[in-house]
Write an enzyme that holds these catalytic residues in place. Structure first.
Site, PDB file in Angstrom:
ATOM      1  N   ASP A   1       0.827  -1.204   0.000  1.00  8.76           N
ATOM      2  CA  ASP A   1       0.000   0.000   0.000  1.00  8.76           C
ATOM      3  C   ASP A   1       0.863   1.257   0.000  1.00  8.76           C
ATOM      4  O   ASP A   1       0.347   2.374  -0.105  1.00  8.76           O
ATOM      5  CB  ASP A   1      -0.992   0.002   1.158  1.00  8.76           C
ATOM      6  CG  ASP A   1      -0.345  -0.172   2.520  1.00  8.76           C
ATOM      7  OD1 ASP A   1       0.895  -0.188   2.609  1.00  8.76           O
ATOM      8  OD2 ASP A   1      -1.097  -0.299   3.518  1.00  8.76           O
ATOM      9  N   SER A   2       2.179   1.075   0.052  1.00  3.27           N
ATOM     10  CA  SER A   2       3.109   2.181  -0.167  1.00  3.27           C
ATOM     11  C   SER A   2       2.900   2.829  -1.525  1.00  3.27           C
ATOM     12  O   SER A   2       3.347   3.962  -1.757  1.00  3.27           O
ATOM     13  CB  SER A   2       4.554   1.692  -0.048  1.00  3.27           C
ATOM     14  OG  SER A   2       4.776   0.550  -0.865  1.00  3.27           O
TER      15      SER A   2
ATOM     16  N   GLU B   1       9.629  -3.786  10.648  1.00  2.00           N
ATOM     17  CA  GLU B   1      10.000  -2.483  10.097  1.00  2.00           C
ATOM     18  C   GLU B   1      10.492  -1.538  11.183  1.00  2.00           C
ATOM     19  O   GLU B   1       9.811  -1.333  12.191  1.00  2.00           O
ATOM     20  CB  GLU B   1       8.815  -1.852   9.357  1.00  2.00           C
ATOM     21  CG  GLU B   1       9.159  -0.519   8.721  1.00  2.00           C
ATOM     22  CD  GLU B   1       8.113  -0.025   7.736  1.00  2.00           C
ATOM     23  OE1 GLU B   1       8.282   1.084   7.193  1.00  2.00           O
ATOM     24  OE2 GLU B   1       7.129  -0.749   7.500  1.00  2.00           O
TER      25      GLU B   1
ATOM     26  N   GLU C   1      -1.125  -5.527   8.896  1.00  2.00           N
ATOM     27  CA  GLU C   1      -0.340  -4.888   9.937  1.00  2.00           C
ATOM     28  C   GLU C   1      -1.033  -5.019  11.281  1.00  2.00           C
ATOM     29  O   GLU C   1      -2.266  -5.022  11.360  1.00  2.00           O
ATOM     30  CB  GLU C   1      -0.155  -3.394   9.623  1.00  2.00           C
ATOM     31  CG  GLU C   1       0.599  -3.116   8.344  1.00  2.00           C
ATOM     32  CD  GLU C   1       0.731  -1.627   8.060  1.00  2.00           C
ATOM     33  OE1 GLU C   1       1.235  -1.292   6.974  1.00  2.00           O
ATOM     34  OE2 GLU C   1       0.344  -0.807   8.929  1.00  2.00           O
TER      35      GLU C   1
ATOM     36  N   ASP D   1      -0.795  -6.272   0.056  1.00  2.00           N
ATOM     37  CA  ASP D   1      -1.213  -5.667   1.321  1.00  2.00           C
ATOM     38  C   ASP D   1      -2.728  -5.579   1.424  1.00  2.00           C
ATOM     39  O   ASP D   1      -3.401  -5.145   0.476  1.00  2.00           O
ATOM     40  CB  ASP D   1      -0.656  -4.242   1.430  1.00  2.00           C
ATOM     41  CG  ASP D   1       0.681  -4.172   2.136  1.00  2.00           C
ATOM     42  OD1 ASP D   1       0.985  -5.088   2.920  1.00  2.00           O
ATOM     43  OD2 ASP D   1       1.413  -3.191   1.919  1.00  2.00           O
TER      44      ASP D   1
ATOM     45  N   LYS E   1      -0.832  -9.569   3.228  1.00  2.00           N
ATOM     46  CA  LYS E   1      -0.110  -9.028   4.380  1.00  2.00           C
ATOM     47  C   LYS E   1      -1.007  -8.080   5.148  1.00  2.00           C
ATOM     48  O   LYS E   1      -1.738  -7.284   4.549  1.00  2.00           O
ATOM     49  CB  LYS E   1       1.164  -8.294   3.938  1.00  2.00           C
ATOM     50  CG  LYS E   1       1.994  -7.759   5.113  1.00  2.00           C
ATOM     51  CD  LYS E   1       3.355  -7.256   4.664  1.00  2.00           C
ATOM     52  CE  LYS E   1       3.294  -5.893   4.031  1.00  2.00           C
ATOM     53  NZ  LYS E   1       2.878  -4.832   5.000  1.00  2.00           N
TER      54      LYS E   1
END
EC number: 2.1.2.11
Length: 296
Positions: free
Chosen positions: A71-72, A212, A145, A114, A143
């Protein structure tokens, strides 16, 4: 209309003599068992972000084992101030683009996508619907978070056949709650919490874990404690099972200053593929990251 005859190898052209075509190397598709074998053998896993078909094909040809549709993309492709504004539809669009790029070149990379902000926080059922969207777009793994609160969701997805990569440390989707892009796990209490969360996620079935902006010593300790979950570091030192970078950061073409944990591999490579190959070789050889330069 008659189709033109292909120019044979070794034939003279206005631009010189064509070299003989070299056969493409035969590579096995990357899978979870393959990643486990690599880790057992002490071989570092390489991962890069990819957002479109062309760069996905180039990264795969350069030998990257895992591609992350992160999602970056909201920040590096869309110009957003954070990843919070990225939608599930956007993630599915880019995941499908990357998957098509890999398919066109018979790529072997493991494709991770993501789950964006707001697509799994309501619980396992919402996460499953979102994961299905990304898997149907071509992802091999999703993925998400978050710490221990995501463990039930991880278990729910894994039990239903969806491989999961977890993400601890700096979690960009909650950057506002964290007070900015800061190193996580520095205090004894925070380090204990991160270790506990990592164990919970492994027990829930997470096969991979992105760490991270975590102190290198802590990341190494977490890695050693997770035999069934492969850690992938970004700003977490050299002791993880593998490394990931944002493609734009490692090519030196981001919109701002390169983060401390990144390196501009394009500066001396001369080509995008050359830069990615240099990244892969540096990770495999243990030259990147350099804990004195790229870690805390």
């Amino acid at each position: 209309m008659t189709a033109p005859t292909p120019t044979p190898a070794n034939a003279a052209t206005p631009y010189g003599t064509l070299p003989p075509a070299s056969p493409l190397p035969q590579r096995r598709p990357v899978s979870l068992p393959r990643l486990a074998q690599m880790r057992e053998a002490g071989e570092k896993i390489t991962m890069l972000t990819a957002y479109d078909a062309t760069f996905a094909a180039v990264a795969d040809a350069a030998g990257v084992e895992c591609l992350l549709v992160g999602d970056s993309l909201g920040m590096v492709c869309q110009g957003l101030p954070s990843t919070v504004g990225v939608s599930l539809d956007t993630m599915a669009y880019h995941t499908a683009s990357v998957a098509r790029g890999l398919h066109r070149v018979q790529g072997t990379a493991w494709l991770i996508a993501d789950l964006p902000y707001g697509s799994y926080a309501e619980g396992p059922e919402q996460a499953m619907r979102s994961a299905c969207t990304l898997m149907q777009a071509g992802a091999h793994m999703v993925k998400l978070e978050g710490g221990g609160w995501t463990a039930p969701t991880v278990r729910f997805l894994v039990e239903r056949g969806v491989p999961v990569c977890a993400h601890l440390g700096l979690t960009p989707q909650t950057v506002h709650a964290l007070g900015g892009y800061r190193v996580q796990g520095r205090s004894d209490e925070a380090a204990r919490a991160l270790r506990s969360q990592a164990n919970e996620l492994q027990d829930a079935g997470a096969a991979m874990l992105v760490l991270e902006m975590v102190p290198a010593t802590l990341a190494r300790e977490v890695t050693d404690a997770l035999p069934r979950c492969h850690t992938i570091g970004i700003g977490a030192g050299s002791g993880t099972a593998g490394q990931v970078l944002v493609l734009h950061d490692m090519l030196g073409v981001n919109l701002g200053k390169n983060p401390k944990f990144a390196h501009d591999f394009m500066a001396q490579a001369g080509s995008v593929r050359g830069a990615i190959e240099a990244y892969v070789q540096a990770v495999k050889a243990g030259r990147f990251p350099d804990d004195a330069l790229h870690a805390w």
